[in-house]
Design a protein around this motif. Structure first.
Motif, short mmCIF file in Angstrom:
data_model
loop_
_atom_site.label_atom_id
_atom_site.label_comp_id
_atom_site.label_asym_id
_atom_site.label_seq_id
_atom_site.Cartn_x
_atom_site.Cartn_y
_atom_site.Cartn_z
N MET A 1 0.81 -1.20 0.00
CA MET A 1 0.00 0.00 0.00
C MET A 1 0.85 1.27 0.00
SD MET A 1 -3.17 -0.38 -0.36
CE MET A 1 -4.37 -1.69 -0.38
N LYS A 3 3.65 1.66 -1.51
CA LYS A 3 4.10 1.91 -2.88
C LYS A 3 2.98 2.55 -3.71
CE LYS A 3 7.63 -1.71 -3.10
NZ LYS A 3 8.08 -2.96 -3.79
N VAL A 4 1.76 2.07 -3.48
CA VAL A 4 0.61 2.64 -4.20
C VAL A 4 0.43 4.11 -3.83
CG1 VAL A 4 -1.90 2.55 -4.48
CG2 VAL A 4 -0.57 0.43 -4.39
N LYS A 5 0.53 4.40 -2.52
CA LYS A 5 0.38 5.78 -2.06
C LYS A 5 1.50 6.66 -2.61
CE LYS A 5 -0.33 8.59 2.06
NZ LYS A 5 0.58 9.66 1.59
N GLY A 8 0.81 7.40 -6.14
CA GLY A 8 -0.28 8.37 -6.21
C GLY A 8 0.21 9.78 -5.93
N VAL A 191 -9.14 0.50 -0.12
CA VAL A 191 -9.31 0.80 -1.55
C VAL A 191 -9.01 2.27 -1.85
CG1 VAL A 191 -10.96 0.81 -3.46
CG2 VAL A 191 -11.05 -1.01 -1.73
N THR A 192 -9.39 3.14 -0.92
CA THR A 192 -9.29 4.58 -1.19
C THR A 192 -7.85 5.04 -1.38
OG1 THR A 192 -9.34 4.99 1.21
CG2 THR A 192 -11.42 5.16 0.01
N VAL A 193 -6.89 4.27 -0.94
CA VAL A 193 -5.48 4.63 -1.15
C VAL A 193 -5.18 4.76 -2.64
CG1 VAL A 193 -3.08 3.90 -0.83
CG2 VAL A 193 -4.75 3.55 1.00
N ALA A 194 -5.82 3.90 -3.42
CA ALA A 194 -5.56 3.87 -4.86
C ALA A 194 -6.48 4.81 -5.64
CB ALA A 194 -5.72 2.45 -5.39
N ILE A 197 -5.02 7.62 -7.97
CA ILE A 197 -4.44 7.09 -9.21
C ILE A 197 -5.54 6.77 -10.21
CG2 ILE A 197 -3.07 5.21 -10.21
CD1 ILE A 197 -1.71 4.91 -7.48
N VAL A 198 -6.57 6.06 -9.76
CA VAL A 198 -7.68 5.68 -10.64
C VAL A 198 -8.36 6.92 -11.21
CG1 VAL A 198 -9.92 4.53 -10.74
CG2 VAL A 198 -8.07 3.51 -9.41
#
Length: 350
Positions: A1, A3-5, A8, A191-194, A197-198
């Motif tokens: 997570m 890395k996703v943040k 983003g 989910v909201t972490v991504a 990006i979405v």
């Protein structure tokens, strides 16, 4: 997570530059995005579904606890930006689809980018978000009404189509996201972490479609005139939004303080240009040029918003202005040693 943040955050930091590069690429290679011309409503629906996922009943309670500022800010947005759009169309003698596109983006609700800019400038993020929510929920009703009043002189405005498309791409995704948040609760946080990006990828897809569909028409004289119009539209929104909030401070100083003035400035001046482009492509399908002003606006307001928020932050530091001062009084930070001038804007949302 993490890395996703991190990705983003990187995407948000360089989003304006990425938008420009992506637009140029689609201009030269339009086949990249033409496939998505019939899908722009779904792309925007993804963005607004993500917005709904981040909402909770507390957000609506906050609107009820400070209704005056939220309602006044929303009314200012739907009055100032449409009227400025009409005035600019008259000054620059715009006509046809291009005029419709300028007025359409002026009638859109405030953009989510304004939340970021308000945050960076140490504005009232909570108020900014509340105005954004209310203006978005009002959009399916306000856009057809305003377009019928202000743009019907240029083309036949399909008010019914605008309403149905706005409901489909605004209210349904936001409502579905809110319901999902209520059902799954804190599990949504995974989910909201991504979501940033979405959302940004979806906005890029919409911009790519508009550029690809209008490539041959973008850099002709009849289209390029939209560039100064869009820039002036956005800058006038900032100026009039700030002036209006300063005036409201004289009427209700408790509610329209310095941080709130910043929030209203960005909420008035920044538009949901992705919604404008999507509605232009769906409701004015025979005139795709109507989506061009929204595309230009999407690029420009991110640039101007970043510049203004940075200037505001540096200005406050230079003059020792506290983020929670009454009316931006110089030296107010020194008078409140317990709350430094550089306090993070997210404190306001708490």
């Amino acid at each position: 997570m993490q890395k996703v943040k991190a990705f983003g955050d990187w995407l948000t930091k360089w989003f304006t530059l990425i938008v420009i590069v992506w637009a140029v690429f689609n201009y030269f290679v339009p086949q990249t995005s033409l496939w998505g011309k019939s899908c722009t409503g779904y792309f925007l629906g993804i963005v607004l579904f993500g917005m709904g996922l981040t909402l909770s009943l507390d957000d609506f309670r906050r609107i009820l606890t400070q209704p005056l500022m939220v309602i006044v800010g929303t009314v200012a947005h739907f009055v100032i930006m449409p009227l400025v759009a009409v005035l600019l169309c008259w000054i620059f003698r715009l006509d046809g689809p291009l005029a419709v596109g300028v007025i359409l983006v002026g009638c859109c609700p405030s953009g989510t980018s304004s939340n970021v800019m308000s945050y960076l400038s140490r504005g009232d993020v909570a108020l900014d978000v509340s105005i954004g929510i209310l203006s978005t929920l009002c959009a399916p009703f306000m856009i057809p009404l305003l377009m019928q009043l202000l743009a019907s002189q240029y083309v036949d405005v399909p008010a019914g189509s605008l309403f149905l498309n706005a409901v489909k791409v605004v209210l349904l995704p936001v409502g579905l996201g809110l319901v999902c948040h209520m059902i799954f609760g804190k599990n949504i946080e995974k989910v909201t972490v991504a979501l940033p990006i979405v959302s940004q990828v979806a906005i890029l897809l919409i911009i790519g479609v508009v550029v690809a569909a209008n490539g041959p028409k973008l850099f002709v004289a009849s289209s390029l005139v939209a560039v100064p119009v869009v820039m002036l539209h956005n800058l006038c929104g900032y100026g009039l939004g700030f002036g209006f909030s300063r005036l409201m401070y004289k009427v209700y100083p408790k509610g329209f303080r310095y941080a709130q003035q910043k929030a209203i400035t960005f909420e008035v001046g920044m538009q949901d240009s992705a919604l404008g482009a999507t509605l232009a492509l769906s409701s004015f399908a025979s005139n795709p040029l109507a989506a061009v002003p929204s595309t230009f606006f999407s690029v420009w307001h991110n640039i101007s918003g970043s510049i203004l928020s940075s200037w505001w932050r540096n200005h406050d530091d230079r003059h020792a202005i506290h983020w929670d001062s009454d009316n931006g009084e110089k030296g107010s930070a020194a008078a409140q040693p317990g709350a430094p001038a550089k306090a993070h804007a997210s404190d306001l949302a708490a």
